[in-house]
Write a protein that holds these residues in place. Structure first.
Motif, mmCIF file in Angstrom:
data_model
loop_
_atom_site.group_PDB
_atom_site.id
_atom_site.type_symbol
_atom_site.label_atom_id
_atom_site.label_comp_id
_atom_site.label_asym_id
_atom_site.label_seq_id
_atom_site.Cartn_x
_atom_site.Cartn_y
_atom_site.Cartn_z
ATOM 1 N N CYS A 138 -44.030 59.419 52.652
ATOM 2 C CA CYS A 138 -43.856 57.632 53.557
ATOM 3 C C CYS A 138 -45.153 57.514 52.538
ATOM 4 O O CYS A 138 -46.088 57.991 51.962
ATOM 5 N N SER A 139 -44.950 55.727 51.794
ATOM 6 C CA SER A 139 -45.339 55.324 51.959
ATOM 7 C C SER A 139 -46.588 54.995 51.939
ATOM 8 O O SER A 139 -47.377 53.757 51.261
ATOM 9 N N SER A 140 -46.993 54.948 53.447
ATOM 10 C CA SER A 140 -47.538 53.929 54.518
ATOM 11 C C SER A 140 -48.162 54.870 55.754
ATOM 12 O O SER A 140 -47.478 56.898 55.824
ATOM 13 N N GLY A 141 -48.408 54.655 56.596
ATOM 14 C CA GLY A 141 -48.623 55.562 57.464
ATOM 15 C C GLY A 141 -49.894 56.586 57.190
ATOM 16 O O GLY A 141 -49.592 57.682 57.470
ATOM 17 N N ARG A 142 -50.707 56.749 56.370
ATOM 18 C CA ARG A 142 -52.181 57.501 56.204
ATOM 19 C C ARG A 142 -52.642 58.215 57.092
ATOM 20 O O ARG A 142 -52.647 57.658 58.185
ATOM 21 N N THR A 143 -53.111 59.206 57.279
ATOM 22 C CA THR A 143 -54.121 60.144 58.232
ATOM 23 C C THR A 143 -55.450 59.604 57.955
ATOM 24 O O THR A 143 -55.530 60.540 56.473
ATOM 25 N N ILE A 144 -56.746 58.571 58.353
ATOM 26 C CA ILE A 144 -57.935 58.562 57.788
ATOM 27 C C ILE A 144 -58.916 60.417 58.862
ATOM 28 O O ILE A 144 -58.734 60.766 59.915
ATOM 29 N N PHE A 145 -59.401 60.999 57.445
ATOM 30 C CA PHE A 145 -60.523 61.662 58.435
ATOM 31 C C PHE A 145 -61.782 61.516 58.160
ATOM 32 O O PHE A 145 -62.078 60.882 57.116
ATOM 33 N N TYR A 146 -62.664 61.187 59.249
ATOM 34 C CA TYR A 146 -63.950 60.463 59.243
ATOM 35 C C TYR A 146 -65.283 62.350 59.251
ATOM 36 O O TYR A 146 -65.276 62.832 60.094
ATOM 37 N N LEU A 147 -65.325 62.436 58.119
ATOM 38 C CA LEU A 147 -65.557 63.768 57.984
ATOM 39 C C LEU A 147 -67.338 63.683 58.644
ATOM 40 O O LEU A 147 -68.128 64.877 58.793
ATOM 41 N N ASN A 148 -67.710 62.765 58.769
ATOM 42 C CA ASN A 148 -68.987 62.484 59.517
ATOM 43 C C ASN A 148 -69.160 61.290 60.944
ATOM 44 O O ASN A 148 -69.820 60.103 60.177
ATOM 45 N N ASP A 149 -68.894 61.537 62.031
ATOM 46 C CA ASP A 149 -68.946 60.106 62.194
ATOM 47 C C ASP A 149 -70.242 59.905 63.521
ATOM 48 O O ASP A 149 -69.893 59.823 64.959
ATOM 49 N N GLY A 169 -54.423 58.308 62.735
ATOM 50 C CA GLY A 169 -52.821 57.943 61.918
ATOM 51 C C GLY A 169 -52.723 56.061 61.569
ATOM 52 O O GLY A 169 -52.730 55.468 62.753
ATOM 53 N N GLU A 170 -52.361 55.578 60.459
ATOM 54 C CA GLU A 170 -52.335 54.281 60.508
ATOM 55 C C GLU A 170 -51.463 54.385 60.476
ATOM 56 O O GLU A 170 -50.177 54.190 60.848
ATOM 57 N N LEU A 171 -51.063 52.397 60.099
ATOM 58 C CA LEU A 171 -49.653 51.964 61.142
ATOM 59 C C LEU A 171 -48.816 52.503 59.484
ATOM 60 O O LEU A 171 -49.029 51.878 58.563
ATOM 61 N N CYS A 172 -47.677 52.640 60.250
ATOM 62 C CA CYS A 172 -46.447 52.731 59.600
ATOM 63 C C CYS A 172 -45.569 51.905 59.802
ATOM 64 O O CYS A 172 -45.078 51.870 60.415
ATOM 65 N N ASN A 173 -44.656 51.821 58.653
ATOM 66 C CA ASN A 173 -43.674 50.563 58.831
ATOM 67 C C ASN A 173 -42.935 51.318 57.615
ATOM 68 O O ASN A 173 -42.090 50.046 56.552
ATOM 69 N N ASP A 174 -42.774 52.361 57.404
ATOM 70 C CA ASP A 174 -41.582 53.150 56.572
ATOM 71 C C ASP A 174 -40.466 53.096 57.480
ATOM 72 O O ASP A 174 -40.342 53.516 59.179
ATOM 73 N N SER A 175 -39.276 52.806 57.147
ATOM 74 C CA SER A 175 -38.179 53.155 57.762
ATOM 75 C C SER A 175 -37.632 54.053 58.135
ATOM 76 O O SER A 175 -37.458 54.880 58.686
ATOM 77 N N GLU A 225 -42.415 55.347 65.060
ATOM 78 C CA GLU A 225 -41.469 54.107 64.892
ATOM 79 C C GLU A 225 -42.463 53.636 63.511
ATOM 80 O O GLU A 225 -43.688 53.731 63.590
ATOM 81 N N ASN A 226 -41.392 52.407 62.996
ATOM 82 C CA ASN A 226 -41.905 51.192 62.185
ATOM 83 C C ASN A 226 -42.537 50.342 62.512
ATOM 84 O O ASN A 226 -43.053 50.808 64.170
ATOM 85 N N GLY A 227 -44.064 50.780 62.682
ATOM 86 C CA GLY A 227 -44.885 49.611 63.608
ATOM 87 C C GLY A 227 -46.206 50.533 64.401
ATOM 88 O O GLY A 227 -46.931 50.390 64.753
ATOM 89 N N GLY A 228 -46.045 51.952 64.439
ATOM 90 C CA GLY A 228 -46.413 53.113 65.240
ATOM 91 C C GLY A 228 -47.779 53.306 64.241
ATOM 92 O O GLY A 228 -47.829 53.006 63.657
#
Length: 199
Positions: A133-144, A175-181, A108-111
């Motif tokens: 979408c223009s937001s809500g990127r998936t971020i992968f950390y290759l070495n954590d 999953g980053e913040l998603c603000n797309d309608s 959802e928006n804000g998810g």
């Protein structure tokens, strides 16, 4: 062949397992999955928030495991077209692959979704993005291993219809913040690999 300490011999296969790989899927696959999502939600519904919510701030929906859904078209898709797709990108024979979990996520928006891994359940994960979408990127950390390494190795994927990512279950991601309608939607597949052939 390699000899284990126990004395057993194991066959060694040529392999090329990716840590993270992106690729495009055909529009026909995405359209099929969009129809399946609508059909499933109409028949079964979304998972109860209070019992199985994995989104930050309860801003999203997920389905239960579609492997338990008795739908002939979907079963045929998973055992043929989907399995062929995964097999080709893991460069592994289909007989050595099995599913652990298949479901849909809808933000959802804000998810958003907090950092997590899948290694407790499967070996590889497939994402297929159903919407651009223009937001809500998936971020992968290759070495954590430590936070310093995580800060230096992030790889971001912006949701795009027909884009797929297959990655090791050991990769930390969020999953980053998603603000797309129009809301971000992902088809998620958990895969186990069995290379324990013993001779």
């Amino acid at each position: 062949f390699l000899k284990a300490p126990s004395g057993a011999f194991f066959m060694v296969f040529c392999m090329n397992f990716p840590l993270l790989r992106t690729f495009d899927v055909s529009n026909s696959i995405t359209l099929f999955l969009e129809k399946i999502l609508i059909q499933y939600v109409n028949q079964v519904g979304w998972t109860n928030y209070e019992l199985k919510n994995c989104f930050d701030k309860n801003k999203g929906y997920l389905t239960d495991n579609l492997l338990e859904w008795d739908d002939e078209k979907f079963k045929n898709f998973t055992q043929n077209e989907l399995l062929d797709l995964i097999s080709s990108h893991l460069e592994t024979d289909k007989s050595k692959l099995s599913y652990t979990w298949i479901h849909f996520l809808s933000y959802e928006n804000g998810g958003s979704m907090e950092r997590h891994k899948h290694w407790h359940n499967e070996d590889f994960v497939l994402f297929i993005y159903l919407k651009t979408c223009s937001s809500g990127r998936t971020i992968f950390y290759l070495n954590d291993f430590i936070e310093e390494h995580a800060k230096r190795t992030p790889v971001a994927i912006l949701p795009k219809k027909n884009l797929a990512a297959i990655f090791s279950s050991m990769i930390l991601h969020e999953g980053e913040l998603c603000n797309d309608s129009d809301n971000k939607q992902i088809f998620v597949v958990g895969v186990k690999v069995n290379h324990s052939n013993k001779i």
